[in-house]
Design a protein around this motif. Structure first.
Motif, PDB file in Angstrom:
ATOM      1  N   LYS A  41       0.832  -1.209   0.000  1.00 40.68           N
ATOM      2  CA  LYS A  41       0.000   0.000   0.000  1.00 40.68           C
ATOM      3  C   LYS A  41       0.861   1.252   0.000  1.00 40.68           C
ATOM      4  CE  LYS A  41      -3.748  -2.002   2.640  1.00 40.68           C
ATOM      5  NZ  LYS A  41      -4.717  -1.862   3.723  1.00 40.68           N
ATOM      6  N   GLY A  80      -8.516   3.257  -2.668  1.00 40.05           N
ATOM      7  CA  GLY A  80      -8.016   2.007  -3.225  1.00 40.05           C
ATOM      8  C   GLY A  80      -6.890   2.171  -4.230  1.00 40.05           C
ATOM      9  N   ASN A 116     -13.532  -0.859  -2.355  1.00 37.11           N
ATOM     10  CA  ASN A 116     -13.903   0.563  -2.384  1.00 37.11           C
ATOM     11  C   ASN A 116     -15.048   0.816  -3.370  1.00 37.11           C
ATOM     12  OD1 ASN A 116     -10.904   0.137  -2.043  1.00 37.11           O
ATOM     13  ND2 ASN A 116     -11.100   2.201  -1.223  1.00 37.11           N
TER      14      ASN A 116
HETATM   15  P1  ADP Z   1      -7.758   3.021   0.750  1.00 38.93           P
HETATM   16  O1  ADP Z   1      -7.481   3.754   2.010  1.00 38.93           O
HETATM   17  O2  ADP Z   1      -7.099   3.573  -0.453  1.00 38.93           O
HETATM   18  O3  ADP Z   1      -9.220   2.707   0.574  1.00 38.93           O
HETATM   19  P2  ADP Z   1      -7.404   0.409   1.887  1.00 38.93           P
HETATM   20  O4  ADP Z   1      -6.224   0.115   2.719  1.00 38.93           O
HETATM   21  O5  ADP Z   1      -8.699   0.669   2.572  1.00 38.93           O
HETATM   22  O6  ADP Z   1      -7.032   1.611   0.920  1.00 38.93           O
HETATM   23  O7  ADP Z   1      -7.589  -0.780   0.853  1.00 38.93           O
HETATM   24  C1  ADP Z   1      -8.566  -0.773  -0.175  1.00 38.93           C
HETATM   25  C2  ADP Z   1      -9.366  -2.085  -0.182  1.00 38.93           C
HETATM   26  O8  ADP Z   1      -8.508  -3.201  -0.453  1.00 38.93           O
HETATM   27  C3  ADP Z   1     -10.025  -2.394   1.147  1.00 38.93           C
HETATM   28  O9  ADP Z   1     -11.279  -1.787   1.239  1.00 38.93           O
HETATM   29  C4  ADP Z   1     -10.102  -3.911   1.151  1.00 38.93           C
HETATM   30  O10 ADP Z   1     -11.262  -4.352   0.461  1.00 38.93           O
HETATM   31  C5  ADP Z   1      -8.865  -4.318   0.358  1.00 38.93           C
HETATM   32  N1  ADP Z   1      -7.735  -4.636   1.252  1.00 38.93           N
HETATM   33  C6  ADP Z   1      -6.873  -3.737   1.789  1.00 38.93           C
HETATM   34  N2  ADP Z   1      -5.958  -4.332   2.572  1.00 38.93           N
HETATM   35  C7  ADP Z   1      -6.219  -5.650   2.543  1.00 38.93           C
HETATM   36  C8  ADP Z   1      -5.612  -6.805   3.161  1.00 38.93           C
HETATM   37  N3  ADP Z   1      -4.538  -6.691   3.943  1.00 38.93           N
HETATM   38  N4  ADP Z   1      -6.176  -8.025   2.910  1.00 38.93           N
HETATM   39  C9  ADP Z   1      -7.271  -8.136   2.118  1.00 38.93           C
HETATM   40  N5  ADP Z   1      -7.876  -7.098   1.507  1.00 38.93           N
HETATM   41  C10 ADP Z   1      -7.368  -5.858   1.705  1.00 38.93           C
END
Ligand code: ADP
Length: 301
Positions: free
Chosen positions: A141, A148, A213
């Protein structure tokens, strides 16, 4: 009450709904464009100026500060606090929540469950950090990412190495996270107001996509959350020092894992899916809690 909403535009769904709810409850409300506020800070009597006039005093301010204007927006919010206006969320808490690493460190210190997360800066440490989170598949990330964008699923160790090398080469900050496969491309958004989860939705990613998202095409539906999820969400908001928060949770085999705590959670998805008047609950919270000069940070810096 006289309520200011700090927002780039009165036509944004959340801003419009909050203004409508405030008026319906008999309050005076003004949408103030965050980036048009300018301030006199070098004075015994701090002031806020807006489009050529000195801004009148408000009892409460609702910050709706987008990620791209966090720095200026929190400075403006701080100025409101300095003149005694009650903020729905305090500037320190908003700043804290915008730093993903800092937020996760704070939450982990207090025992909140989260995906195993590592961060590193130097390419030489890539292998170690991959091992640290349990190897591939894993999620990389960008710390600056929102909606996302900059969240990458690396299915193999090779892919993870390449992605990490690329990001490090671009000099951007990243974190590496264990992939919670059993979440099945879904996450739970718990909307916290005060010490309660007032609405919750499950966001499901499109087939073949793991990011749920709504901006990535995910769909939202009402979900019944467990008492444990409820407790985790309200605790996470409290630890961050946020009165209003969107707490994003992944359902894992070993219980709810907090991914992120959002300090300006959108109302459109949650109101649309649940039919709940969340805006009204936020204004009700202000009625109960907004007092002049009551702007102490609840969490720690
Ligand atoms: P943003 O802040 O850009 O929305 P997120 O960290 O919330 O980023 O990640 C976006 C999406 O990706 C999340 O809503 C989730 O569905 C998926 N996701 C993020 N991290 C994980 C993880 N460690 N394992 C599984 N799915 C994940």
């Amino acid at each position: 009450m006289r309520i200011a909403i700090l927002s780039r535009s009165p036509s944004i769904y959340s801003t419009a709904r909050l203004a409508e709810a405030a008026k319906a409850r008999g309050h005076e409300v003004r949408v103030v464009d965050t980036l048009r506020c300018y301030m006199n800070i070098a004075s015994a009597r701090p002031t806020i100026h807006y489009r050529g006039e000195q801004l009148e005093a408000f009892d409460a301010v609702i910050p709706r500060i987008g990620a791209s204007v966090t720095f200026y927006g929190t400075a403006v919010l701080r100025q409101f606090e300095m003149i005694g206006t009650f903020p729905l969320n305090e500037s320190v808490a908003v700043t804290r929540s915008r730093d993903k690493l800092r937020s996760l460190q704070l939450l982990s210190r207090r025992g909140i469950g989260m995906p195993v997360t590592g961060f590193a800066r130097a390419p030489d440490d890539i292998n170690d950090v991959i091992e640290m989170v349990g190897g591939a598949p894993l999620v990389v990330k960008l710390l600056e990412g929102t909606q996302g964008i900059g969240v990458v699923l690396c299915e193999t160790k090779k892919a993870a190495e390449s992605v990490l090398e690329a990001f490090m080469g671009l000099n951007v900050s990243i974190m590496v996270q264990e992939y919670i496969k059993e979440a099945g491309g879904a996450d739970i958004r718990c909307f916290v107001v005060g010490d309660k989860v007032v609405a919750s939705i499950k966001r499901q990613a499109l087939p073949g996509e793991f990011r749920s998202n709504l901006h990535r095409g995910g769909s939202a539906e009402v979900v019944k959350i467990t008492p444990q999820e409820r407790a985790v969400a309200t605790r996470a908001a409290r630890i961050m020092g946020l009165n209003v928060a969107g707490v994003d949770i992944l359902r894992s085999n070993h219980g709810p894992l907090v991914m992120e705590v959002n300090s300006s959670p959108g109302l459109e998805g949650i109101e649309g899916a649940t039919g709940k008047d969340v805006a009204d609950l936020i204004i009700e919270f202000l009625e109960k809690n907004a007092r002049k000069d009551r702007t102490r940070t609840r969490g720690k810096g």
